[in-house]
Design a protein around this motif. Structure first.
Motif, PDB file in Angstrom:
ATOM      1  N   HIS A  97     -47.350  23.583-159.785  1.00  0.00           N
ATOM      2  CA  HIS A  97     -46.305  23.945-160.739  1.00  0.00           C
ATOM      3  C   HIS A  97     -46.907  24.779-161.866  1.00  0.00           C
ATOM      4  O   HIS A  97     -48.018  24.515-162.333  1.00  0.00           O
ATOM      5  CB  HIS A  97     -45.581  22.710-161.288  1.00  0.00           C
ATOM      6  CG  HIS A  97     -46.394  21.848-162.200  1.00  0.00           C
ATOM      7  ND1 HIS A  97     -47.200  20.818-161.760  1.00  0.00           N
ATOM      8  CD2 HIS A  97     -46.520  21.852-163.556  1.00  0.00           C
ATOM      9  CE1 HIS A  97     -47.781  20.227-162.781  1.00  0.00           C
ATOM     10  NE2 HIS A  97     -47.386  20.837-163.886  1.00  0.00           N
TER      11      HIS A  97
ATOM     12  N   ASP B 107     -47.487  26.214-165.509  1.00  0.00           N
ATOM     13  CA  ASP B 107     -47.452  25.680-166.869  1.00  0.00           C
ATOM     14  C   ASP B 107     -48.398  26.527-167.712  1.00  0.00           C
ATOM     15  O   ASP B 107     -49.602  26.570-167.429  1.00  0.00           O
ATOM     16  CB  ASP B 107     -47.903  24.214-166.873  1.00  0.00           C
ATOM     17  CG  ASP B 107     -47.760  23.558-168.238  1.00  0.00           C
ATOM     18  OD1 ASP B 107     -47.670  24.285-169.254  1.00  0.00           O
ATOM     19  OD2 ASP B 107     -47.752  22.315-168.296  1.00  0.00           O
TER      20      ASP B 107
ATOM     21  N   ALA C 233     -51.662  24.936-168.836  1.00  0.00           N
ATOM     22  CA  ALA C 233     -52.610  24.400-167.861  1.00  0.00           C
ATOM     23  C   ALA C 233     -54.015  24.936-168.112  1.00  0.00           C
ATOM     24  O   ALA C 233     -54.203  26.073-168.557  1.00  0.00           O
ATOM     25  CB  ALA C 233     -52.159  24.755-166.451  1.00  0.00           C
TER      26      ALA C 233
ATOM     27  N   GLU D 122     -42.013  16.432-166.266  1.00  0.00           N
ATOM     28  CA  GLU D 122     -43.474  16.424-166.200  1.00  0.00           C
ATOM     29  C   GLU D 122     -43.981  15.127-165.585  1.00  0.00           C
ATOM     30  O   GLU D 122     -44.961  15.129-164.825  1.00  0.00           O
ATOM     31  CB  GLU D 122     -44.055  16.622-167.597  1.00  0.00           C
ATOM     32  CG  GLU D 122     -43.866  18.033-168.140  1.00  0.00           C
ATOM     33  CD  GLU D 122     -44.459  18.208-169.523  1.00  0.00           C
ATOM     34  OE1 GLU D 122     -44.627  17.184-170.226  1.00  0.00           O
ATOM     35  OE2 GLU D 122     -44.755  19.357-169.904  1.00  0.00           O
TER      36      GLU D 122
ATOM     37  N   GLU E 172     -46.220  14.849-162.160  1.00  0.00           N
ATOM     38  CA  GLU E 172     -47.489  14.112-162.122  1.00  0.00           C
ATOM     39  C   GLU E 172     -47.456  13.031-161.051  1.00  0.00           C
ATOM     40  O   GLU E 172     -48.424  12.855-160.292  1.00  0.00           O
ATOM     41  CB  GLU E 172     -47.775  13.497-163.487  1.00  0.00           C
ATOM     42  CG  GLU E 172     -49.107  12.761-163.547  1.00  0.00           C
ATOM     43  CD  GLU E 172     -49.407  12.206-164.925  1.00  0.00           C
ATOM     44  OE1 GLU E 172     -50.485  11.599-165.088  1.00  0.00           O
ATOM     45  OE2 GLU E 172     -48.568  12.379-165.838  1.00  0.00           O
TER      46      GLU E 172
ATOM     47  N   SER F 138     -51.129  21.614-161.837  1.00  0.00           N
ATOM     48  CA  SER F 138     -50.635  22.583-162.811  1.00  0.00           C
ATOM     49  C   SER F 138     -51.536  23.810-162.808  1.00  0.00           C
ATOM     50  O   SER F 138     -52.744  23.712-162.570  1.00  0.00           O
ATOM     51  CB  SER F 138     -50.577  21.973-164.213  1.00  0.00           C
ATOM     52  OG  SER F 138     -51.879  21.620-164.650  1.00  0.00           O
TER      53      SER F 138
ATOM     54  N   ARG G 222     -51.742  28.112-164.561  1.00  0.00           N
ATOM     55  CA  ARG G 222     -51.150  29.141-165.416  1.00  0.00           C
ATOM     56  C   ARG G 222     -51.363  30.513-164.789  1.00  0.00           C
ATOM     57  O   ARG G 222     -52.316  30.742-164.046  1.00  0.00           O
ATOM     58  CB  ARG G 222     -51.767  29.109-166.815  1.00  0.00           C
ATOM     59  CG  ARG G 222     -53.277  29.190-166.831  1.00  0.00           C
ATOM     60  CD  ARG G 222     -53.851  29.184-168.234  1.00  0.00           C
ATOM     61  NE  ARG G 222     -55.288  28.964-168.216  1.00  0.00           N
ATOM     62  CZ  ARG G 222     -56.191  29.874-167.870  1.00  0.00           C
ATOM     63  NH1 ARG G 222     -55.787  31.089-167.532  1.00  0.00           N
ATOM     64  NH2 ARG G 222     -57.476  29.588-167.870  1.00  0.00           N
TER      65      ARG G 222
END
Length: 248
Positions: free
Chosen positions: A173, A175, A178, A210, A214, A220, A222
């Motif tokens: 995912h 983020d 991250a 979130e 998890e 996570s 970026r």
């Protein structure tokens, strides 16, 4: 380029019907004439060469000019594309449609619209048919052999469960906070011709979401130092994953 239904008997000389949209494209846009040859796709791996036998005002007669070839599905041995499944909180109006077209061009195999705490689903009459037509147009434009699967909008919890069942590695995912990059996360799956990517809504994932991510064991990652719009993040992640995984 035309989009056709897979012929029941794919043999040379077999007649190939067109739906109304493709008839208009063949006659009004491509302006096909008798004796012309035109490539076609069926969205299920088939590539065809069609021959025009007759053109009339309200009809066109096409036949298979050669035996079709077949491309393996994304992620399968010999396929030019990895299998990328992308779940995304859908942008509104034209932004979502523009994003969908580019995801088709980037080779995404399955597109999963996400229902999140900050985004819902647009429910307009005829919307599904419009999106399917849009995907076919972009498929023809870029020449890829497989039409993506477009799911109905689903909750994050439901999508996470399905990704866990269909992909060999945990999903990733996006983020912006991250520690690691998308490149690093994808490199952990070296040799796997598939990836699951999740792009959240504007404003980011909620605390409850979130916690779901998890608990599902997603990683996570970026894309860069800046916060991106939904469609920018989705398109960039899809293009990057397709390029990186195609090399492995």
């Amino acid at each position: 380029m035309l989009f056709i239904a897979p012929p029941a008997r794919p043999q040379v000389g077999a007649h190939v019907p067109l739906d109304e949209d493709e008839f208009h494209h063949a006659v009004k846009v491509l302006r096909l004439r008798e004796g012309a040859r035109v490539p076609a796709l069926d969205g299920a791996g088939g590539r065809y060469e069609l021959a025009v036998e007759r053109v009339e005002r309200r009809s066109i007669e096409l036949v298979l000019g050669a035996l079709p070839t077949h491309e393996p599905a994304p992620g399968e041995p010999g396929a030019p594309l990895p299998r990328i499944e992308l779940a995304v909180a859908w942008p509104k109006d034209a932004r979502g449609e523009d994003m969908l077209g580019r995801l088709v061009q980037h080779g995404v195999a399955r597109i999963r619209p996400l229902l999140t705490e900050r985004t819902g689903a647009e429910r307009r009459a005829g919307r599904r048919a419009r999106l399917e037509r849009l995907m076919k147009e972009h498929l023809k434009q870029c020449g890829r052999a497989w039409l993506p699967v477009l799911d109905e909008p689903a909750s994050l919890e439901a999508v996470l469960a399905e990704l866990a069942d269909t992909l060999p590695a945990p999903a990733i995912h996006l983020d912006p906070r991250a520690a690691g990059s998308l490149a690093t996360a994808l490199a952990e799956d070296e040799g796997q011709p598939s990836a699951g990517l999740l792009v959240g809504p504007e404003g980011g994932w909620s605390p409850a979401e979130e916690a779901l991510l998890e608990a599902a064991g997603t990683r996570s990652a970026r894309l860069g130092p800046h916060v991106l719009r939904i469609e920018t993040a989705a398109e960039a992640a899809a293009a990057f994953a397709a390029t990186l995984l195609a090399r492995s």
